[in-house]
Design a protein around this motif. Sequence first.
Motif, PDB file in Angstrom:
ATOM      1  N   ASP A   1     -15.804 -10.438  -8.195  1.00 32.25           N
ATOM      2  CA  ASP A   1     -15.603 -10.476  -9.645  1.00 32.25           C
ATOM      3  C   ASP A   1     -14.694 -11.629 -10.084  1.00 32.25           C
ATOM      4  O   ASP A   1     -14.310 -11.723 -11.251  1.00 32.25           O
ATOM      5  CB  ASP A   1     -15.048  -9.142 -10.147  1.00 32.25           C
ATOM      6  CG  ASP A   1     -13.703  -8.773  -9.531  1.00 32.25           C
ATOM      7  OD1 ASP A   1     -13.189  -9.547  -8.699  1.00 32.25           O
ATOM      8  OD2 ASP A   1     -13.176  -7.704  -9.882  1.00 32.25           O
ATOM      9  N   GLY A   2     -14.342 -12.538  -9.161  1.00 35.17           N
ATOM     10  CA  GLY A   2     -13.544 -13.708  -9.496  1.00 35.17           C
ATOM     11  C   GLY A   2     -12.053 -13.517  -9.362  1.00 35.17           C
ATOM     12  O   GLY A   2     -11.281 -14.444  -9.580  1.00 35.17           O
ATOM     13  N   ILE A   3     -11.626 -12.319  -9.012  1.00 35.94           N
ATOM     14  CA  ILE A   3     -10.191 -12.057  -8.859  1.00 35.94           C
ATOM     15  C   ILE A   3      -9.779 -12.343  -7.419  1.00 35.94           C
ATOM     16  O   ILE A   3     -10.467 -11.971  -6.471  1.00 35.94           O
ATOM     17  CB  ILE A   3      -9.846 -10.612  -9.261  1.00 35.94           C
ATOM     18  CG1 ILE A   3     -10.096 -10.424 -10.758  1.00 35.94           C
ATOM     19  CG2 ILE A   3      -8.406 -10.275  -8.897  1.00 35.94           C
ATOM     20  CD1 ILE A   3      -9.847  -9.034 -11.267  1.00 35.94           C
ATOM     21  N   ILE A   4      -8.666 -13.012  -7.269  1.00 36.56           N
ATOM     22  CA  ILE A   4      -8.107 -13.325  -5.957  1.00 36.56           C
ATOM     23  C   ILE A   4      -6.917 -12.390  -5.749  1.00 36.56           C
ATOM     24  O   ILE A   4      -6.000 -12.350  -6.568  1.00 36.56           O
ATOM     25  CB  ILE A   4      -7.630 -14.786  -5.899  1.00 36.56           C
ATOM     26  CG1 ILE A   4      -8.769 -15.734  -6.274  1.00 36.56           C
ATOM     27  CG2 ILE A   4      -7.075 -15.116  -4.520  1.00 36.56           C
ATOM     28  CD1 ILE A   4      -8.309 -17.129  -6.620  1.00 36.56           C
ATOM     29  N   THR A   5      -6.936 -11.628  -4.672  1.00 39.07           N
ATOM     30  CA  THR A   5      -5.834 -10.721  -4.368  1.00 39.07           C
ATOM     31  C   THR A   5      -5.023 -11.312  -3.222  1.00 39.07           C
ATOM     32  O   THR A   5      -5.570 -11.655  -2.177  1.00 39.07           O
ATOM     33  CB  THR A   5      -6.359  -9.330  -3.986  1.00 39.07           C
ATOM     34  OG1 THR A   5      -7.116  -8.810  -5.074  1.00 39.07           O
ATOM     35  CG2 THR A   5      -5.215  -8.379  -3.679  1.00 39.07           C
ATOM     36  N   VAL A   6      -3.729 -11.439  -3.448  1.00 38.10           N
ATOM     37  CA  VAL A   6      -2.809 -11.987  -2.445  1.00 38.10           C
ATOM     38  C   VAL A   6      -1.785 -10.912  -2.106  1.00 38.10           C
ATOM     39  O   VAL A   6      -1.193 -10.304  -3.001  1.00 38.10           O
ATOM     40  CB  VAL A   6      -2.089 -13.248  -2.977  1.00 38.10           C
ATOM     41  CG1 VAL A   6      -1.109 -13.779  -1.945  1.00 38.10           C
ATOM     42  CG2 VAL A   6      -3.083 -14.317  -3.378  1.00 38.10           C
ATOM     43  N   ALA A   7      -1.584 -10.653  -0.806  1.00 39.01           N
ATOM     44  CA  ALA A   7      -0.549  -9.738  -0.342  1.00 39.01           C
ATOM     45  C   ALA A   7       0.650 -10.583   0.061  1.00 39.01           C
ATOM     46  O   ALA A   7       0.626 -11.272   1.081  1.00 39.01           O
ATOM     47  CB  ALA A   7      -1.046  -8.911   0.835  1.00 39.01           C
ATOM     48  N   ALA A   8       1.693 -10.579  -0.757  1.00 41.32           N
ATOM     49  CA  ALA A   8       2.843 -11.458  -0.573  1.00 41.32           C
ATOM     50  C   ALA A   8       4.053 -10.678  -0.061  1.00 41.32           C
ATOM     51  O   ALA A   8       4.449  -9.685  -0.655  1.00 41.32           O
ATOM     52  CB  ALA A   8       3.182 -12.128  -1.894  1.00 41.32           C
ATOM     53  N   THR A   9       4.641 -11.153   1.022  1.00 39.72           N
ATOM     54  CA  THR A   9       5.852 -10.554   1.559  1.00 39.72           C
ATOM     55  C   THR A   9       7.017 -11.493   1.260  1.00 39.72           C
ATOM     56  O   THR A   9       6.918 -12.702   1.457  1.00 39.72           O
ATOM     57  CB  THR A   9       5.720 -10.331   3.070  1.00 39.72           C
ATOM     58  OG1 THR A   9       4.571  -9.514   3.314  1.00 39.72           O
ATOM     59  CG2 THR A   9       6.941  -9.647   3.646  1.00 39.72           C
TER      60      THR A   9
ATOM     61  N   CYS B   1      -0.727  -9.402  -5.682  1.00 39.95           N
ATOM     62  CA  CYS B   1      -1.010 -10.111  -6.929  1.00 39.95           C
ATOM     63  C   CYS B   1      -2.516 -10.198  -7.100  1.00 39.95           C
ATOM     64  O   CYS B   1      -3.215 -10.631  -6.182  1.00 39.95           O
ATOM     65  CB  CYS B   1      -0.484 -11.542  -6.879  1.00 39.95           C
ATOM     66  SG  CYS B   1       1.266 -11.723  -6.632  1.00 39.95           S
ATOM     67  N   ASP B   2      -3.001  -9.788  -8.254  1.00 44.98           N
ATOM     68  CA  ASP B   2      -4.393 -10.022  -8.626  1.00 44.98           C
ATOM     69  C   ASP B   2      -4.373 -11.201  -9.583  1.00 44.98           C
ATOM     70  O   ASP B   2      -3.785 -11.130 -10.667  1.00 44.98           O
ATOM     71  CB  ASP B   2      -5.008  -8.793  -9.284  1.00 44.98           C
ATOM     72  CG  ASP B   2      -5.158  -7.634  -8.311  1.00 44.98           C
ATOM     73  OD1 ASP B   2      -5.327  -7.896  -7.105  1.00 44.98           O
ATOM     74  OD2 ASP B   2      -5.108  -6.476  -8.753  1.00 44.98           O
ATOM     75  N   ILE B   3      -5.007 -12.297  -9.169  1.00 42.50           N
ATOM     76  CA  ILE B   3      -4.949 -13.555  -9.888  1.00 42.50           C
ATOM     77  C   ILE B   3      -6.356 -14.002 -10.255  1.00 42.50           C
ATOM     78  O   ILE B   3      -7.286 -13.828  -9.474  1.00 42.50           O
ATOM     79  CB  ILE B   3      -4.276 -14.632  -9.015  1.00 42.50           C
ATOM     80  CG1 ILE B   3      -2.857 -14.211  -8.667  1.00 42.50           C
ATOM     81  CG2 ILE B   3      -4.294 -15.992  -9.686  1.00 42.50           C
ATOM     82  CD1 ILE B   3      -2.204 -15.086  -7.629  1.00 42.50           C
ATOM     83  N   VAL B   4      -6.485 -14.607 -11.443  1.00 41.53           N
ATOM     84  CA  VAL B   4      -7.751 -15.196 -11.875  1.00 41.53           C
ATOM     85  C   VAL B   4      -7.563 -16.702 -11.877  1.00 41.53           C
ATOM     86  O   VAL B   4      -6.622 -17.215 -12.488  1.00 41.53           O
ATOM     87  CB  VAL B   4      -8.158 -14.704 -13.277  1.00 41.53           C
ATOM     88  CG1 VAL B   4      -9.425 -15.385 -13.740  1.00 41.53           C
ATOM     89  CG2 VAL B   4      -8.317 -13.198 -13.291  1.00 41.53           C
ATOM     90  N   ALA B   5      -8.445 -17.426 -11.169  1.00 39.34           N
ATOM     91  CA  ALA B   5      -8.385 -18.885 -11.142  1.00 39.34           C
ATOM     92  C   ALA B   5      -9.274 -19.429 -12.250  1.00 39.34           C
ATOM     93  O   ALA B   5     -10.414 -19.008 -12.416  1.00 39.34           O
ATOM     94  CB  ALA B   5      -8.858 -19.407  -9.791  1.00 39.34           C
TER      95      ALA B   5
END
Length: 114
Positions: A74-82, A99-103
């Motif tokens: 769906d175009g969302i980039i999910t990043v698991a940040a520590t 973080c759910d991010i839209v580019a």
Amino acid sequence: MNKITKFVTLPVLALGAVVLAIGLTSDETETARVQDPTAGPRGACGHFIQQSLNNPASYEAVNSLNWSTNFRDDGIITVAATYRATNAFGAIVTETTYCDIVADGGDYRLQNLR
């Protein structure tokens, strides 16, 4: 002061003043958008997390090159940040935030922080 020093020093100081003035007059104050395409989704996620903290200066990414990044259909980039940061009580804690991010071209917008 001799002539050579004047001719070198004054233009350098003037250039520094112009650069400072440009930086201070920037009207980009929106914290929900990152416009640095070199940062990528991981860099944008770190920026969004840092802006959400009680003490943003205490933010320290932990092994950010290995943060899991998932590009969804769906175009969302999910990043698991520590990262490490101080909590409301002043203790240093290590957390993982998603973080759910839209580019959008070179821009990254925060969709959700969990």
